[in-house]
Design a protein around this motif. Sequence first.
Motif, PDB file in Angstrom:
ATOM      1  N   ARG A 226       0.834  -1.210   0.000  1.00 25.07           N
ATOM      2  CA  ARG A 226       0.000   0.000   0.000  1.00 25.07           C
ATOM      3  C   ARG A 226       0.866   1.256   0.000  1.00 25.07           C
ATOM      4  O   ARG A 226       0.629   2.197  -0.767  1.00 25.07           O
ATOM      5  N   ASN A 227       1.903   1.284   0.831  1.00 23.79           N
ATOM      6  CA  ASN A 227       2.793   2.451   0.879  1.00 23.79           C
ATOM      7  C   ASN A 227       3.545   2.632  -0.431  1.00 23.79           C
ATOM      8  O   ASN A 227       3.746   3.776  -0.875  1.00 23.79           O
ATOM      9  N   ASN A 228       3.955   1.546  -1.065  1.00 27.28           N
ATOM     10  CA  ASN A 228       4.615   1.643  -2.374  1.00 27.28           C
ATOM     11  C   ASN A 228       3.666   2.206  -3.424  1.00 27.28           C
ATOM     12  O   ASN A 228       4.054   3.032  -4.249  1.00 27.28           O
ATOM     13  N   LEU A 229       2.418   1.768  -3.389  1.00 24.27           N
ATOM     14  CA  LEU A 229       1.419   2.286  -4.328  1.00 24.27           C
ATOM     15  C   LEU A 229       1.216   3.780  -4.117  1.00 24.27           C
ATOM     16  O   LEU A 229       1.194   4.554  -5.080  1.00 24.27           O
TER      17      LEU A 229
ATOM     18  N   GLU B 171      -0.224   2.372 -14.819  1.00 24.04           N
ATOM     19  CA  GLU B 171      -0.998   1.130 -14.742  1.00 24.04           C
ATOM     20  C   GLU B 171      -0.088  -0.092 -14.872  1.00 24.04           C
ATOM     21  O   GLU B 171      -0.318  -1.115 -14.234  1.00 24.04           O
ATOM     22  N   GLY B 172       0.948   0.027 -15.676  1.00 23.84           N
ATOM     23  CA  GLY B 172       1.886  -1.075 -15.845  1.00 23.84           C
ATOM     24  C   GLY B 172       2.733  -1.337 -14.608  1.00 23.84           C
ATOM     25  O   GLY B 172       3.291  -2.420 -14.452  1.00 23.84           O
ATOM     26  N   LYS B 173       2.835  -0.348 -13.736  1.00 21.53           N
ATOM     27  CA  LYS B 173       3.692  -0.472 -12.549  1.00 21.53           C
ATOM     28  C   LYS B 173       2.942  -0.880 -11.280  1.00 21.53           C
ATOM     29  O   LYS B 173       3.569  -1.336 -10.329  1.00 21.53           O
ATOM     30  N   VAL B 174       1.633  -0.719 -11.242  1.00 26.71           N
ATOM     31  CA  VAL B 174       0.924  -0.935  -9.979  1.00 26.71           C
ATOM     32  C   VAL B 174       0.525  -2.387  -9.727  1.00 26.71           C
ATOM     33  O   VAL B 174       0.203  -2.742  -8.599  1.00 26.71           O
ATOM     34  N   GLY B 175       0.570  -3.211 -10.734  1.00 20.32           N
ATOM     35  CA  GLY B 175       0.169  -4.599 -10.565  1.00 20.32           C
ATOM     36  C   GLY B 175       0.958  -5.331  -9.504  1.00 20.32           C
ATOM     37  O   GLY B 175       0.426  -6.212  -8.816  1.00 20.32           O
ATOM     38  N   GLU B 176       2.198  -4.956  -9.322  1.00 18.56           N
ATOM     39  CA  GLU B 176       3.041  -5.608  -8.314  1.00 18.56           C
ATOM     40  C   GLU B 176       2.581  -5.292  -6.899  1.00 18.56           C
ATOM     41  O   GLU B 176       3.005  -5.936  -5.944  1.00 18.56           O
ATOM     42  N   ASN B 177       1.709  -4.286  -6.736  1.00 15.56           N
ATOM     43  CA  ASN B 177       1.207  -3.928  -5.415  1.00 15.56           C
ATOM     44  C   ASN B 177      -0.055  -4.701  -5.041  1.00 15.56           C
ATOM     45  O   ASN B 177      -0.555  -4.562  -3.938  1.00 15.56           O
ATOM     46  N   VAL B 178      -0.561  -5.505  -5.958  1.00 11.62           N
ATOM     47  CA  VAL B 178      -1.724  -6.343  -5.688  1.00 11.62           C
ATOM     48  C   VAL B 178      -1.214  -7.735  -5.361  1.00 11.62           C
ATOM     49  O   VAL B 178      -0.805  -8.483  -6.232  1.00 11.62           O
ATOM     50  N   SER B 179      -1.214  -8.071  -4.068  1.00  8.69           N
ATOM     51  CA  SER B 179      -0.643  -9.356  -3.673  1.00  8.69           C
ATOM     52  C   SER B 179      -1.634 -10.245  -2.931  1.00  8.69           C
ATOM     53  O   SER B 179      -1.401 -11.432  -2.777  1.00  8.69           O
ATOM     54  N   GLY B 180      -2.722  -9.693  -2.474  1.00 10.47           N
ATOM     55  CA  GLY B 180      -3.703 -10.476  -1.742  1.00 10.47           C
ATOM     56  C   GLY B 180      -4.949 -10.723  -2.565  1.00 10.47           C
ATOM     57  O   GLY B 180      -5.247  -9.976  -3.502  1.00 10.47           O
ATOM     58  N   PRO B 181      -5.710 -11.755  -2.232  1.00  7.00           N
ATOM     59  CA  PRO B 181      -6.909 -12.085  -3.005  1.00  7.00           C
ATOM     60  C   PRO B 181      -8.004 -11.024  -2.922  1.00  7.00           C
ATOM     61  O   PRO B 181      -8.869 -10.963  -3.785  1.00  7.00           O
ATOM     62  N   LYS B 182      -7.954 -10.178  -1.908  1.00 10.15           N
ATOM     63  CA  LYS B 182      -8.960  -9.120  -1.764  1.00 10.15           C
ATOM     64  C   LYS B 182      -8.447  -7.757  -2.225  1.00 10.15           C
ATOM     65  O   LYS B 182      -9.162  -6.764  -2.131  1.00 10.15           O
ATOM     66  N   ASP B 183      -7.217  -7.698  -2.721  1.00 11.97           N
ATOM     67  CA  ASP B 183      -6.628  -6.436  -3.164  1.00 11.97           C
ATOM     68  C   ASP B 183      -7.221  -6.013  -4.510  1.00 11.97           C
ATOM     69  O   ASP B 183      -7.533  -6.847  -5.358  1.00 11.97           O
ATOM     70  N   SER B 184      -7.341  -4.691  -4.688  1.00 13.22           N
ATOM     71  CA  SER B 184      -7.813  -4.162  -5.971  1.00 13.22           C
ATOM     72  C   SER B 184      -7.359  -2.714  -6.132  1.00 13.22           C
ATOM     73  O   SER B 184      -7.164  -1.998  -5.154  1.00 13.22           O
TER      74      SER B 184
END
Length: 94
Positions: A15-18, A48-61
């Motif tokens: 979250r902080n990285n995002l 948009e190409g960079k934020v995918g790595e910040n989604v790591s949990g099944p409930k993340d969006s």
Amino acid sequence: MLTMVIYDITDNKDRNNLIKKLQHYGLRRIQKSAFIGNVSLSKRNELEGKVGENVSGPKDSIYFVPICHKCRGLTTIFSEDERVLIDDRNYRII
């Protein structure tokens, strides 16, 4: 292009990285999990190409929501803090 980014990220580090990425691209926080700002289409695609790595949990969006000029004119904001605005001429403030 005016873009709103809203997110729900469970991991504090992700979250902080995002948040840092969003701020780096010039977006401003308007709510705890919401940012808004004018971003060119190419910069938005890049982000948009960079934020995918910040989604790591099944409930993340993460949602990227474009806001057209017409929609800005139809937006109503209930807030005592006018700093949430980018350009107060395009919003109805109550």
